[in-house]
Design a protein around this motif. Structure first.
Motif: not given
Length: 347
Positions: A164-168
């Motif tokens: 998944g992405p680091l930025q949410k």
């Protein structure tokens, strides 16, 4: 809306006399300079089948840029979604987000040139539907580890996405456009916005974006998640010691860039953009800014005051400009132009 002005770099990485590997290295060095100068973002165009696109895979270039810079954020401007398998794009963006410690952003487009779209065997008449579905899948894949989707172009059942992405919930999204319909679309979705055109058009579209964005608050759409969107304008720039010296250097380099950006259209007997990108027309409309630091700075200040943009993006390396010429121009911009540009005081 933001009350301070930020700066970014736009790049095509179009063909030059250099060895391709040297071309990449020089662009990375310019990105390092922008990083050191405090620029917000580096934005790379995606092109195919033309000399304009010597970096046809932005993600590959960004994997190097992420390792060579520390603060500057970066995005394709834009990923041409009809040319991507959306699950693959989700995975690549997530990797870049972690590589860069949360600095990747995502520009999206369905593509302007039908001839580039055809390079991938895609029917240009179908790109809008593919774009819409690919964006839906991208969003879902960014936020869920299991993908279920039923569409006309894409179908997925219980597809696992472990990364998944680091930025949410996902990295910020950009939508470049110079149309009213595209501007409205960007604002309704809360996408950062970048446009091109004469100052009057930039002002018109920036105003439309602000009005539409404000009407959508608070959160009238699921993905309207920007507290303060960037409203930007892009300009090609060359700064010399004097106006005449800058014009003498830039015109020949621009003609080489012009051949690249119109190349694929002309091969297909299409002159749609010949006048749009001509040297004379672009000088007159101030979509290219050529001159001394004072001349270029004055034109940027007037653009900012007229339009109220909060993000100014300059393209400093294009056509047959040498690395030294682009670097000198960029350094003049940083030292003599950036400090003089101010946002107008709100009343």
């Amino acid at each position: 809306m933001a009350t301070s002005l930020e700066f970014g770099v736009f790049d095509w990485i179009d063909r030059s006399p250099n060895v391709v590997g040297d071309l990449y290295e020089q662009r990375l060095q310019l990105a390092e300079l922008a990083d050191d100068a405090g620029f917000y973002g580096y934005h790379l165009a995606e092109h195919h089948g033309t000399a304009l696109g010597m970096a046809p895979s932005p993600s590959v270039f960004f994997s190097a840029l992420a390792q060579r810079t520390e603060r500057i954020r970066f995005s394709a401007m834009a990923f041409l979604l009809p040319m991507y398998h959306p699950v693959r794009l989700v995975e690549e963006i997530c990797m870049l987000d972690h590589f860069s410690k949360g600095r990747v952003e995502v520009g999206i487009s369905r593509g302007v040139s039908p001839y580039e779209i055809k390079c991938f065997g895609i029917d240009p008449s179908e790109t809008q539907g593919i774009f819409n579905e690919a964006l839906d899948v991208f969003r879902e894949g960014m936020m869920d580890h299991v993908l279920d989707y039923r569409g006309e172009h894409f179908q997925f059942e219980q597809v696992s996405i472990p990364i998944g992405p680091l930025q949410k919930p996902h990295p910020p999204i950009w939508y470049p456009t110079f149309s009213e319909s595209g501007t409205t679309y960007a604002a309704k979705n809360g996408f950062n916005f970048l446009t091109l055109g004469p100052p009057e058009l930039v002002s018109q579209l920036a105003c439309l974006y602000r009005q539409t964005w404000a009407e959508c608050l608070p959160g009238s759409t699921e993905f309207h998640d920007l507290d303060c969107p960037k409203i930007g304008a892009m300009r090609q720039i060359f700064i010399g010691e004097t106006d005449q010296q800058a014009l003498d250097t830039a015109e020949a380099a621009y003609q080489d860039w012009y051949q690249s950006i119109t190349e694929l259209w002309r091969k297909n007997g299409d002159a749609s953009f010949d006048d749009f990108f001509s040297w004379e027309a672009c000088l007159a409309s101030e979509t290219i800014l050529i001159g001394s630091p004072e001349t270029v700075g004055d034109k940027i200040q007037k653009l900012v005051e007229l339009s109220g943009i909060n993000y100014f993006v300059g393209s400093f390396a294009w056509g047959s400009l040498t690395f030294e010429e682009s670097k000198d121009s960029f350094e003049r911009f940083v030292s003599q132009v950036m400090p003089t540009i101010e946002m107008p005081v709100a009343v």
